[in-house]
Design a protein around this motif. Structure first.
Motif, mmCIF file in Angstrom:
data_model
loop_
_atom_site.group_PDB
_atom_site.id
_atom_site.type_symbol
_atom_site.label_atom_id
_atom_site.label_comp_id
_atom_site.label_asym_id
_atom_site.label_seq_id
_atom_site.Cartn_x
_atom_site.Cartn_y
_atom_site.Cartn_z
ATOM 1 N N GLY A 241 0.814 -1.209 0.000
ATOM 2 C CA GLY A 241 0.000 0.000 0.000
ATOM 3 C C GLY A 241 0.850 1.263 0.000
ATOM 4 O O GLY A 241 2.077 1.221 -0.109
ATOM 5 N N LYS A 242 0.195 2.407 0.162
ATOM 6 C CA LYS A 242 0.880 3.704 0.063
ATOM 7 C C LYS A 242 1.995 3.846 1.084
ATOM 8 O O LYS A 242 3.125 4.208 0.748
ATOM 9 C CB LYS A 242 -0.130 4.852 0.236
ATOM 10 C CG LYS A 242 0.493 6.241 0.074
ATOM 11 C CD LYS A 242 -0.566 7.326 0.133
ATOM 12 C CE LYS A 242 0.049 8.699 -0.158
ATOM 13 N NZ LYS A 242 -0.983 9.774 -0.159
ATOM 14 N N VAL A 243 1.687 3.571 2.348
ATOM 15 C CA VAL A 243 2.716 3.679 3.381
ATOM 16 C C VAL A 243 3.709 2.535 3.254
ATOM 17 O O VAL A 243 4.929 2.725 3.378
ATOM 18 C CB VAL A 243 2.074 3.689 4.780
ATOM 19 C CG1 VAL A 243 3.139 3.665 5.876
ATOM 20 C CG2 VAL A 243 1.198 4.935 4.950
ATOM 21 N N GLY A 244 3.226 1.347 2.966
ATOM 22 C CA GLY A 244 4.097 0.187 2.887
ATOM 23 C C GLY A 244 5.168 0.286 1.830
ATOM 24 O O GLY A 244 6.320 -0.131 2.044
ATOM 25 N N THR A 245 4.841 0.858 0.666
ATOM 26 C CA THR A 245 5.819 0.929 -0.411
ATOM 27 C C THR A 245 6.964 1.887 -0.100
ATOM 28 O O THR A 245 8.039 1.789 -0.685
ATOM 29 C CB THR A 245 5.145 1.347 -1.732
ATOM 30 O OG1 THR A 245 4.388 2.545 -1.531
ATOM 31 C CG2 THR A 245 4.230 0.252 -2.243
ATOM 32 N N THR A 246 6.748 2.811 0.821
ATOM 33 C CA THR A 246 7.839 3.666 1.307
ATOM 34 C C THR A 246 8.524 3.036 2.510
ATOM 35 O O THR A 246 9.752 3.079 2.648
ATOM 36 C CB THR A 246 7.300 5.059 1.673
ATOM 37 O OG1 THR A 246 6.842 5.703 0.482
ATOM 38 C CG2 THR A 246 8.396 5.923 2.318
ATOM 39 N N LEU A 247 7.736 2.412 3.390
ATOM 40 C CA LEU A 247 8.285 1.837 4.616
ATOM 41 C C LEU A 247 9.205 0.656 4.350
ATOM 42 O O LEU A 247 10.279 0.561 4.961
ATOM 43 C CB LEU A 247 7.138 1.389 5.526
ATOM 44 C CG LEU A 247 7.551 0.617 6.781
ATOM 45 C CD1 LEU A 247 8.327 1.507 7.733
ATOM 46 C CD2 LEU A 247 6.340 -0.012 7.463
ATOM 47 N N ASP B 7 8.581 10.501 6.527
ATOM 48 C CA ASP B 7 8.600 10.687 7.977
ATOM 49 C C ASP B 7 7.677 9.696 8.676
ATOM 50 O O ASP B 7 7.937 9.312 9.822
ATOM 51 C CB ASP B 7 8.226 12.123 8.339
ATOM 52 C CG ASP B 7 9.362 13.097 8.049
ATOM 53 O OD1 ASP B 7 10.530 12.717 8.232
ATOM 54 O OD2 ASP B 7 9.070 14.235 7.643
ATOM 55 N N ALA B 8 6.613 9.273 7.997
ATOM 56 C CA ALA B 8 5.779 8.206 8.555
ATOM 57 C C ALA B 8 6.611 6.934 8.707
ATOM 58 O O ALA B 8 6.522 6.234 9.729
ATOM 59 C CB ALA B 8 4.567 7.954 7.662
ATOM 60 N N ALA B 9 7.444 6.640 7.712
ATOM 61 C CA ALA B 9 8.321 5.469 7.791
ATOM 62 C C ALA B 9 9.294 5.609 8.957
ATOM 63 O O ALA B 9 9.543 4.644 9.696
ATOM 64 C CB ALA B 9 9.076 5.298 6.481
ATOM 65 N N GLN B 10 9.827 6.808 9.131
ATOM 66 C CA GLN B 10 10.734 7.028 10.264
ATOM 67 C C GLN B 10 10.028 6.790 11.594
ATOM 68 O O GLN B 10 10.583 6.161 12.510
ATOM 69 C CB GLN B 10 11.282 8.457 10.234
ATOM 70 C CG GLN B 10 12.260 8.767 11.347
ATOM 71 C CD GLN B 10 12.146 10.188 11.881
ATOM 72 O OE1 GLN B 10 12.335 10.438 13.064
ATOM 73 N NE2 GLN B 10 11.833 11.138 11.012
ATOM 74 N N ALA B 11 8.787 7.289 11.708
ATOM 75 C CA ALA B 11 8.032 7.119 12.951
ATOM 76 C C ALA B 11 7.779 5.645 13.238
ATOM 77 O O ALA B 11 7.874 5.193 14.386
ATOM 78 C CB ALA B 11 6.705 7.876 12.867
ATOM 79 N N ILE B 12 7.459 4.880 12.202
ATOM 80 C CA ILE B 12 7.215 3.446 12.388
ATOM 81 C C ILE B 12 8.487 2.750 12.837
ATOM 82 O O ILE B 12 8.455 1.893 13.736
ATOM 83 C CB ILE B 12 6.665 2.828 11.088
ATOM 84 C CG1 ILE B 12 5.256 3.374 10.820
ATOM 85 C CG2 ILE B 12 6.658 1.303 11.164
ATOM 86 C CD1 ILE B 12 4.714 3.069 9.435
ATOM 87 N N GLU B 13 9.619 3.125 12.263
ATOM 88 C CA GLU B 13 10.882 2.513 12.687
ATOM 89 C C GLU B 13 11.201 2.892 14.126
ATOM 90 O O GLU B 13 11.706 2.057 14.897
ATOM 91 C CB GLU B 13 12.015 2.927 11.747
ATOM 92 C CG GLU B 13 13.246 2.039 11.819
ATOM 93 C CD GLU B 13 14.274 2.489 12.845
ATOM 94 O OE1 GLU B 13 15.039 1.642 13.350
ATOM 95 O OE2 GLU B 13 14.308 3.709 13.125
ATOM 96 N N CYS B 14 10.901 4.120 14.522
ATOM 97 C CA CYS B 14 11.069 4.502 15.931
ATOM 98 C C CYS B 14 10.205 3.623 16.830
ATOM 99 O O CYS B 14 10.638 3.197 17.901
ATOM 100 C CB CYS B 14 10.687 5.976 16.126
ATOM 101 S SG CYS B 14 11.855 7.182 15.464
ATOM 102 N N ALA B 15 8.980 3.355 16.385
ATOM 103 C CA ALA B 15 8.071 2.538 17.180
ATOM 104 C C ALA B 15 8.516 1.079 17.217
ATOM 105 O O ALA B 15 8.273 0.382 18.215
ATOM 106 C CB ALA B 15 6.656 2.644 16.622
ATOM 107 N N ILE B 16 9.155 0.598 16.174
ATOM 108 C CA ILE B 16 9.693 -0.766 16.187
ATOM 109 C C ILE B 16 10.702 -0.909 17.318
ATOM 110 O O ILE B 16 10.772 -1.938 17.994
ATOM 111 C CB ILE B 16 10.332 -1.105 14.821
ATOM 112 C CG1 ILE B 16 9.237 -1.331 13.771
ATOM 113 C CG2 ILE B 16 11.245 -2.332 14.918
ATOM 114 C CD1 ILE B 16 9.763 -1.465 12.355
ATOM 115 N N ARG B 17 11.469 0.138 17.564
ATOM 116 C CA ARG B 17 12.510 0.090 18.597
ATOM 117 C C ARG B 17 11.973 0.398 19.999
ATOM 118 O O ARG B 17 12.696 0.253 20.980
ATOM 119 C CB ARG B 17 13.636 1.067 18.235
ATOM 120 C CG ARG B 17 14.422 0.651 17.007
ATOM 121 C CD ARG B 17 15.615 1.554 16.740
ATOM 122 N NE ARG B 17 15.234 2.796 16.085
ATOM 123 C CZ ARG B 17 15.175 3.979 16.670
ATOM 124 N NH1 ARG B 17 15.455 4.095 17.968
ATOM 125 N NH2 ARG B 17 14.836 5.059 15.995
#
Length: 295
Positions: free
Chosen positions: A15-21, A218-228
């Motif tokens: 999806g939209k977020v997934g293809t960047t994430l 930046d949404a991808a960055q936020a998700i990676e922050c949340a992974i950690r």
């Protein structure tokens, strides 16, 4: 295990977020496995086609880590599940169908992860759960924060409100579990910034979410922050950029459109109203992509 050697399952990875994430996470060194209803176009992609509204398929997909095509299903196959898959807007389907699809997919992912002893979930919640659209509801105070009263104004928002409560209940029933709910604002790709100019003379066109957005990168960055993020339990974070989509000063917009809202701070410039302060303070999130730099 090194932090970035974690195995990450991403639902809705096409999806939209997934293809960047997905490429963002791969660049960070994570092993990423995509679960999506659409087949991959890259034959080298680690992925499974699955209907997450079917519990058996969700359970099977979330036990399917590894590059070996013939690997057996296994518990704890992933360190973190990033759940993005959903119908992303209201009225794309009849309301009852959207409710069923979004709620069943979210429940099945949460429950499958619990049964497989996958204790970390990052879920794509949404700003809409706090009363969006604001052109139809009251705004009790600004800046808007995570303590704002929840309200599911339409069926999509309702699935996000109920999804957060479901996340809370899952974590109450399993103290080792954590579900981090990222209330993503309106996600924008860089090529979409050209249309921002068309809003400058009519702020009411973006009144519905108080002129807020988040750059997809930046949404991808936020998700990676949340992974950690390691704290147990359910928590929620607004994920927004630092500025609104308008050049008009925020204080002026509030004077004009939300004169009754209690102001809990003074706004400078075109500062965002849906606050990302908690995400910055707790997750270490720092938005770096701004529409004003690219238009």
């Amino acid at each position: 295990m090194a932090e970035n050697s974690k195995r990450i399952a991403v639902t809705g990875g096409h999806g939209k977020v997934g293809t960047t994430l997905v490429p963002y996470l791969k660049d960070k060194g994570y092993e990423v496995f995509i679960i999506d209803r659409d087949a991959p176009t890259d034959p080298n992609e680690l992925a499974m086609v699955a209907d997450l509204t079917d519990f058996g398929q969700a359970l099977d997909a979330l036990s399917s880590a590894g590059e070996d095509t013939y690997a057996h299903a296994e518990p704890k196959a992933f360190d973190v599940v990033v759940h993005l898959a959903s119908i992303p807007h209201p009225r794309m389907l009849p309301d009852s169908d959207e409710f069923r699809l979004n709620m069943m997919a979210t429940y099945n992912v949460f429950e499958a992860a619990r049964r497989l002893a996958i204790k970390d979930i990052v879920w794509a919640a949404s700003e809409v759960g706090i009363g969006v659209p604001f052109d139809k509801t009251d705004a009790p105070y600004v800046p808007v924060d995570e303590d704002y009263p929840m309200r599911g104004y339409n069926v999509y928002a309702l699935t996000k409100v109920l999804g957060e409560e479901m996340a809370r209940q899952f974590c109450l029933n399993d103290p080792e579990m954590r579900i981090t709910c990222l209330r993503l604002s309106n996600v924008m790709d860089p090529q979409e910034y050209a249309k921002f100019e068309g809003w400058q003379d009519d702020p009411t066109r973006r009144l519905w979410n108080m002129w807020t957005y988040i750059d997809n990168r930046d949404a991808a960055q936020a998700i990676e922050c949340a992974i950690r993020y390691e704290a147990r339990g359910k928590d929620a974070f607004l994920i927004t950029n630092d500025e609104t989509v308008m050049r008009t000063p925020t204080a002026e917009l509030l004077d004009r459109h939300f004169p009754k809202a209690e102001r809990r701070k003074a706004f400078t410039g075109n500062e965002v109203i849906l606050s990302n302060e908690k995400a910055k303070r707790v997750l270490g999130f720092r938005p770096v992509h701004h529409w004003t730099d690219e238009v």
